[in-house]
Motif scaffolding. Structure first.
Motif, PDB file in Angstrom:
ATOM      1  N   ALA A   8       0.837  -1.151  -0.004  1.00 19.90           N
ATOM      2  CA  ALA A   8       0.149  -0.038   0.075  1.00 19.90           C
ATOM      3  C   ALA A   8       0.914   1.363  -0.005  1.00 19.90           C
ATOM      4  CB  ALA A   8      -0.917  -0.033   1.297  1.00 19.90           C
ATOM      5  N   ALA A   9       2.012   1.345   0.877  1.00 21.03           N
ATOM      6  CA  ALA A   9       2.509   2.583   0.917  1.00 21.03           C
ATOM      7  C   ALA A   9       3.312   2.763  -0.405  1.00 21.03           C
ATOM      8  CB  ALA A   9       3.883   2.430   2.068  1.00 21.03           C
TER       9      ALA A   9
ATOM     10  N   TYR B  56       1.152   3.799  -3.039  1.00 25.94           N
ATOM     11  CA  TYR B  56       0.863   5.455  -2.695  1.00 25.94           C
ATOM     12  C   TYR B  56       2.068   6.235  -3.304  1.00 25.94           C
ATOM     13  CZ  TYR B  56      -0.334   9.634  -0.519  1.00 25.94           C
ATOM     14  OH  TYR B  56      -0.881  10.965  -0.294  1.00 25.94           O
ATOM     15  N   ALA B  57       3.495   5.803  -3.118  1.00 25.19           N
ATOM     16  CA  ALA B  57       4.475   6.445  -3.458  1.00 25.19           C
ATOM     17  C   ALA B  57       4.741   6.459  -4.988  1.00 25.19           C
ATOM     18  CB  ALA B  57       5.532   5.949  -2.648  1.00 25.19           C
TER      19      ALA B  57
ATOM     20  N   LEU C  16       2.244   6.132  -7.255  1.00 23.34           N
ATOM     21  CA  LEU C  16       1.179   7.080  -7.715  1.00 23.34           C
ATOM     22  C   LEU C  16       1.243   8.313  -7.565  1.00 23.34           C
ATOM     23  CD1 LEU C  16      -1.712   4.534  -7.308  1.00 23.34           C
ATOM     24  CD2 LEU C  16      -0.546   4.901  -9.559  1.00 23.34           C
ATOM     25  N   LEU C  17       1.453   8.814  -6.540  1.00 25.38           N
ATOM     26  CA  LEU C  17       1.491  10.127  -5.854  1.00 25.38           C
ATOM     27  C   LEU C  17       2.705  10.944  -5.712  1.00 25.38           C
ATOM     28  CD1 LEU C  17      -1.889   9.660  -3.728  1.00 25.38           C
ATOM     29  CD2 LEU C  17      -1.606  10.514  -6.275  1.00 25.38           C
TER      30      LEU C  17
ATOM     31  N   VAL D 185       4.940   7.834   3.442  1.00 21.31           N
ATOM     32  CA  VAL D 185       3.462   8.112   3.110  1.00 21.31           C
ATOM     33  C   VAL D 185       3.268   9.540   3.477  1.00 21.31           C
ATOM     34  CG1 VAL D 185       1.228   7.633   3.263  1.00 21.31           C
ATOM     35  CG2 VAL D 185       2.605   5.844   2.769  1.00 21.31           C
TER      36      VAL D 185
ATOM     37  N   TYR E 144       2.166  12.820   1.469  1.00 20.85           N
ATOM     38  CA  TYR E 144       1.065  13.475   1.586  1.00 20.85           C
ATOM     39  C   TYR E 144       1.149  15.106   1.574  1.00 20.85           C
ATOM     40  CZ  TYR E 144      -3.348  14.961   3.592  1.00 20.85           C
ATOM     41  OH  TYR E 144      -4.408  15.654   4.070  1.00 20.85           O
TER      42      TYR E 144
ATOM     43  N   ARG F 134       2.397  16.829  -1.245  1.00 26.36           N
ATOM     44  CA  ARG F 134       1.343  17.226  -2.223  1.00 26.36           C
ATOM     45  C   ARG F 134       0.213  18.389  -1.527  1.00 26.36           C
ATOM     46  NH1 ARG F 134      -0.255  14.125  -6.093  1.00 26.36           N
ATOM     47  NH2 ARG F 134      -2.339  14.204  -5.832  1.00 26.36           N
TER      48      ARG F 134
END
Length: 136
Positions: A8-9, A12-13, A15-16, A120, A124, A127
């Protein structure tokens, strides 16, 4: 739990995240895959210093250090610092051969969790800052 959080981490990294997040995810996934295959194939022993995992952790720290050195963001420094704790766990077994195998195995892998959480959270926050309007 480890694999769910790691995947999951890293997703996320990838993709974003900016370049730091993408490279950190590649490093984490590579080190995790090497560790998994090594433990399954080689049946690693944690009763004394595990040289293969020591090498993987030193290489992972080197990668995180390189990211932190080039980045303008704060979170790669923290991720590298948490990884350094894993390296120190190996050094402790070199200095004290009677170090408990259970503590060694647990302590060595423990630092992956806060490192990934910081990654993460840092992505966040980066962003949020990128999309925050300025008053200038």
């Amino acid at each position: 739990l480890f694999w769910v959080m790691t995947l999951a981490a890293c997703a996320y990294a990838m993709l974003l995240g900016a370049w730091e997040g993408k490279w950190a995810a590649v490093l984490i996934l590579s080190a995790s895959a090497i560790t998994l295959v090594s433990e399954l194939v080689l049946r690693l022993n944690w009763h004394d210093t595990n040289i293969l995992m020591f090498a993987v952790d030193v290489a992972l720290f080197g990668g995180f250090y390189a990211i932190a050195a080039k980045s303008r963001r704060w979170w790669p420094v923290w991720v590298a610092a948490f990884q350094l704790n894993s390296v120190v766990a190996h050094v402790a077994t070199l200095l004290s051969p009677t170090f408990s195998a259970l503590i060694y195995h647990g302590y060595e892998g423990l630092w992956a969790f806060p490192g990934q959480i910081i990654m993460v959270f840092g992505i966040y926050r980066d962003r949020l800052k990128a999309y925050r309007p300025t008053l200038a």
